[in-house]
Scaffold this active site. Structure first.
Site, PDB file in Angstrom:
ATOM      1  N   TYR A  35     -31.646 -52.548  28.510  1.00 58.82           N
ATOM      2  CA  TYR A  35     -31.646 -53.036  27.128  1.00 58.82           C
ATOM      3  C   TYR A  35     -32.942 -52.644  26.415  1.00 58.82           C
ATOM      4  O   TYR A  35     -32.926 -52.230  25.257  1.00 58.82           O
ATOM      5  CB  TYR A  35     -31.436 -54.560  27.088  1.00 58.82           C
ATOM      6  CG  TYR A  35     -31.435 -55.086  25.680  1.00 58.82           C
ATOM      7  CD1 TYR A  35     -30.417 -54.739  24.793  1.00 58.82           C
ATOM      8  CD2 TYR A  35     -32.460 -55.900  25.221  1.00 58.82           C
ATOM      9  CE1 TYR A  35     -30.429 -55.186  23.486  1.00 58.82           C
ATOM     10  CE2 TYR A  35     -32.476 -56.362  23.906  1.00 58.82           C
ATOM     11  CZ  TYR A  35     -31.454 -55.996  23.054  1.00 58.82           C
ATOM     12  OH  TYR A  35     -31.476 -56.429  21.753  1.00 58.82           O
ATOM     13  N   SER A 117     -35.919 -63.016  16.060  1.00 60.43           N
ATOM     14  CA  SER A 117     -34.635 -62.358  15.808  1.00 60.43           C
ATOM     15  C   SER A 117     -33.492 -63.368  15.829  1.00 60.43           C
ATOM     16  O   SER A 117     -33.506 -64.324  16.612  1.00 60.43           O
ATOM     17  CB  SER A 117     -34.406 -61.310  16.895  1.00 60.43           C
ATOM     18  OG  SER A 117     -33.062 -60.887  16.896  1.00 60.43           O
ATOM     19  N   ARG A 176     -25.672 -46.551  22.997  1.00 58.42           N
ATOM     20  CA  ARG A 176     -26.794 -46.418  23.940  1.00 58.42           C
ATOM     21  C   ARG A 176     -26.206 -46.220  25.335  1.00 58.42           C
ATOM     22  O   ARG A 176     -25.603 -47.138  25.900  1.00 58.42           O
ATOM     23  CB  ARG A 176     -27.670 -47.670  23.880  1.00 58.42           C
ATOM     24  CG  ARG A 176     -28.156 -47.973  22.463  1.00 58.42           C
ATOM     25  CD  ARG A 176     -28.815 -49.339  22.345  1.00 58.42           C
ATOM     26  NE  ARG A 176     -29.037 -49.698  20.951  1.00 58.42           N
ATOM     27  CZ  ARG A 176     -29.323 -50.922  20.520  1.00 58.42           C
ATOM     28  NH1 ARG A 176     -29.439 -51.915  21.381  1.00 58.42           N
ATOM     29  NH2 ARG A 176     -29.506 -51.158  19.237  1.00 58.42           N
ATOM     30  N   LYS A 258     -35.292 -55.020   6.209  1.00 54.87           N
ATOM     31  CA  LYS A 258     -35.761 -54.183   7.318  1.00 54.87           C
ATOM     32  C   LYS A 258     -34.722 -53.097   7.605  1.00 54.87           C
ATOM     33  O   LYS A 258     -33.522 -53.378   7.623  1.00 54.87           O
ATOM     34  CB  LYS A 258     -35.950 -55.054   8.571  1.00 54.87           C
ATOM     35  CG  LYS A 258     -36.396 -54.321   9.827  1.00 54.87           C
ATOM     36  CD  LYS A 258     -36.756 -55.341  10.916  1.00 54.87           C
ATOM     37  CE  LYS A 258     -37.352 -54.690  12.152  1.00 54.87           C
ATOM     38  NZ  LYS A 258     -36.382 -54.112  13.068  1.00 54.87           N
ATOM     39  N   HIS A 282     -35.283 -48.990  13.768  1.00 54.91           N
ATOM     40  CA  HIS A 282     -34.937 -49.805  14.938  1.00 54.91           C
ATOM     41  C   HIS A 282     -35.381 -49.108  16.224  1.00 54.91           C
ATOM     42  O   HIS A 282     -34.703 -49.135  17.243  1.00 54.91           O
ATOM     43  CB  HIS A 282     -33.428 -50.066  14.962  1.00 54.91           C
ATOM     44  CG  HIS A 282     -33.025 -51.444  15.399  1.00 54.91           C
ATOM     45  ND1 HIS A 282     -32.507 -52.379  14.542  1.00 54.91           N
ATOM     46  CD2 HIS A 282     -33.065 -52.048  16.611  1.00 54.91           C
ATOM     47  CE1 HIS A 282     -32.224 -53.482  15.208  1.00 54.91           C
ATOM     48  NE2 HIS A 282     -32.566 -53.304  16.473  1.00 54.91           N
ATOM     49  N   ARG A 285     -32.918 -46.778  17.954  1.00 53.83           N
ATOM     50  CA  ARG A 285     -31.833 -47.369  18.755  1.00 53.83           C
ATOM     51  C   ARG A 285     -30.514 -47.426  18.000  1.00 53.83           C
ATOM     52  O   ARG A 285     -29.497 -47.827  18.542  1.00 53.83           O
ATOM     53  CB  ARG A 285     -32.214 -48.794  19.178  1.00 53.83           C
ATOM     54  CG  ARG A 285     -33.347 -48.830  20.166  1.00 53.83           C
ATOM     55  CD  ARG A 285     -34.020 -50.185  20.191  1.00 53.83           C
ATOM     56  NE  ARG A 285     -33.224 -51.270  20.731  1.00 53.83           N
ATOM     57  CZ  ARG A 285     -33.091 -51.520  22.016  1.00 53.83           C
ATOM     58  NH1 ARG A 285     -33.658 -50.757  22.910  1.00 53.83           N
ATOM     59  NH2 ARG A 285     -32.372 -52.551  22.433  1.00 53.83           N
TER      60      ARG A 285
HETATM   61  C1  LIG Z   1     -35.474 -54.070  23.046  1.00 56.61           C
HETATM   62  C2  LIG Z   1     -35.507 -54.089  21.553  1.00 56.61           C
HETATM   63  C3  LIG Z   1     -34.848 -55.107  20.876  1.00 56.61           C
HETATM   64  C4  LIG Z   1     -34.889 -55.174  19.490  1.00 56.61           C
HETATM   65  N1  LIG Z   1     -34.260 -56.201  18.845  1.00 56.61           N
HETATM   66  C5  LIG Z   1     -34.303 -56.265  17.490  1.00 56.61           C
HETATM   67  C6  LIG Z   1     -33.696 -57.349  16.807  1.00 56.61           C
HETATM   68  O1  LIG Z   1     -33.123 -58.256  17.400  1.00 56.61           O
HETATM   69  N2  LIG Z   1     -33.772 -57.356  15.457  1.00 56.61           N
HETATM   70  C7  LIG Z   1     -34.400 -56.372  14.743  1.00 56.61           C
HETATM   71  O2  LIG Z   1     -34.435 -56.423  13.510  1.00 56.61           O
HETATM   72  N3  LIG Z   1     -35.008 -55.349  15.373  1.00 56.61           N
HETATM   73  C8  LIG Z   1     -34.984 -55.273  16.724  1.00 56.61           C
HETATM   74  N4  LIG Z   1     -35.611 -54.252  17.364  1.00 56.61           N
HETATM   75  C9  LIG Z   1     -36.379 -53.259  16.572  1.00 56.61           C
HETATM   76  C10 LIG Z   1     -37.810 -53.706  16.427  1.00 56.61           C
HETATM   77  O3  LIG Z   1     -37.917 -54.876  15.659  1.00 56.61           O
HETATM   78  C11 LIG Z   1     -38.687 -52.613  15.757  1.00 56.61           C
HETATM   79  O4  LIG Z   1     -38.122 -52.246  14.535  1.00 56.61           O
HETATM   80  C12 LIG Z   1     -38.812 -51.376  16.621  1.00 56.61           C
HETATM   81  O5  LIG Z   1     -39.100 -51.704  17.944  1.00 56.61           O
HETATM   82  C13 LIG Z   1     -39.955 -50.467  16.121  1.00 56.61           C
HETATM   83  O6  LIG Z   1     -39.404 -49.347  15.558  1.00 56.61           O
HETATM   84  P1  LIG Z   1     -39.606 -48.993  13.996  1.00 56.61           P
HETATM   85  O7  LIG Z   1     -40.980 -48.462  13.891  1.00 56.61           O
HETATM   86  O8  LIG Z   1     -38.568 -47.995  13.722  1.00 56.61           O
HETATM   87  O9  LIG Z   1     -39.413 -50.286  13.267  1.00 56.61           O
HETATM   88  C14 LIG Z   1     -35.594 -54.189  18.762  1.00 56.61           C
HETATM   89  C15 LIG Z   1     -36.280 -53.159  19.447  1.00 56.61           C
HETATM   90  C16 LIG Z   1     -36.242 -53.107  20.813  1.00 56.61           C
HETATM   91  C17 LIG Z   1     -36.971 -51.999  21.528  1.00 56.61           C
END
Ligand SMILES: Cc1cc2nc3c(=O)[nH]c(=O)nc-3n(C[C@H](O)[C@H](O)[C@H](O)COP(=O)(O)O)c2cc1C
Length: 316
Positions: A35, A117, A176, A258, A282, A285
């Site tokens: 995950y 979250s 994924r 976001k 994200h 992801r």
């Molecule tokens: C394991 C994992 C879980 C995440 N869960 C959420 C989430 O629940 N909600 C959310 O808005 N972003 C989630 N994210 C994204 C992060 O908040 C964050 O945007 C990201 O790690 C950094 O990438 P960015 O620079 O594109 O924002 C998650 C990221 C990871 C690696």
């Protein structure tokens, strides 16, 4: 968090990011590792995110008085130790049984903003208690049930979450490979629906369907997924309602979106009345092939100069 080290002590924890990653892989359950580490598709956006950081080089300046340093920052009226925040990360219980609680506590100790979250695995109220006097924001995955949305936002505001951040890039989970191959969806295995299970409106919905979360945790998790995500997107038309609702509930606290990656969407966010945006993909992801967030941020900051208001926050 306080740490002290005597001269005869050796730091047992590595500070090398690659080695930290190896240790995490050893320590975590297989599901936790998949995950945390799975990216969308071929991971090209994950790679682009890293490459953008390698490409943006620093030009060091010399003979500047750096003996007294101050990294303090202010976001939405909160004074924090540095311009860094804890991004929302879902289902922390797949890493550790205490889930989000120690993370929220450490954020407070470091005086950095913590963001919970909607996919969290502890209740809104318990995370707030762990975060105490800390600065905390609530990341909303918006349900397709307005009564449930209002209930989540009301609990967040009552629990001292001082901003709402709507994530807009995850109406459905990205493709994924490791997660897909291993059916690694914690919600269907009784973890990660905690914000719902502790919510009076969602409890009503469960009861109406005859689902007892104590004896049917997987069915309860599946219903949570169904109510909040499952491929049904909201669009810009819904945002004014959400902003108005959050402002009424919270007494005018900030609202941000976001997942913004383009100048056009950043401008729309200003037009509909957002107080900020989080430029993000994200962590690569969701949409494989999406532009690197750091490159997007540069363009958005340049593109917004003629447009933005002084208080508008482009990232945190
Ligand atoms: C394991 C994992 C879980 C995440 N869960 C959420 C989430 O629940 N909600 C959310 O808005 N972003 C989630 N994210 C994204 C992060 O908040 C964050 O945007 C990201 O790690 C950094 O990438 P960015 O620079 O594109 O924002 C998650 C990221 C990871 C690696």
């Amino acid at each position: 968090m306080q740490s002290s080290c005597r001269a005869d002590q050796i730091l047992r924890q590595t500070t090398d990011p690659d080695k930290l990653e190896e240790r995490a892989k050893e320590k975590l359950s297989e599901g936790g590792w998949y995950y945390a580490s799975s990216n969308a598709g071929y991971s090209t956006t994950h790679l682009a995110n890293r490459q953008a950081f390698y490409r943006h080089r620093i030009i060091p300046r010399m003979l500047v008085d750096t003996n007294k340093r101050d990294t303090a920052h202010e976001i939405w009226g909160h004074k924090t130790s540095a311009p860094i925040g804890f991004s929302p990360v879902g289902i922390n219980k797949i890493y550790h049984p205490d889930g989000e609680l120690p993370v929220a506590q450490v954020a407070k100790e470091l005086n950095l903003p913590y963001c919970l979250s909607t996919a969290g695995s502890q209740s809104i109220e318990d995370v707030a208690a762990a975060n105490g006097e800390g600065t905390r924001f609530f990341q909303l995955y918006m349900p397709h049930d307005d009564e449930l949305t209002v209930s989540l936002l009301t609990r967040a505001a009552k629990s001292g979450f001082s901003a709402c951040i709507l994530t807009t890039d995850t109406w459905q989970l990205g493709w994924r490979h490791d997660d897909v191959a291993n059916s690694n969806y914690a919600f269907y295995h009784g973890i990660g629906a905690d914000l719902g299970l502790t919510d009076p409106v969602f409890q009503k919905r469960l009861a109406a369907d005859g689902i007892d979360p104590k004896t049917m945790p997987n069915e309860a998790g599946a219903k949570w997924i169904d109510n909040v995500w499952h491929g049904r997107a909201h669009d810009w038309k819904k945002i004014p309602w959400l902003i108005k609702t959050w402002k009424e509930i919270s007494g005018g606290k900030p609202f941000a979106i976001k997942g913004i990656q383009s100048v056009a969407d950043a401008k729309k966010a200003v037009e509909v009345g957002c107080d900020g945006i989080v430029v993000s993909n994200h962590a690569g992801r969701q949409v494989d092939g999406a532009v690197a967030s750091l490159d997007a941020l540069e363009k958005i900051v340049d593109g917004m100069l003629l447009f933005t208001f002084p208080s508008f926050t482009t990232a945190y």
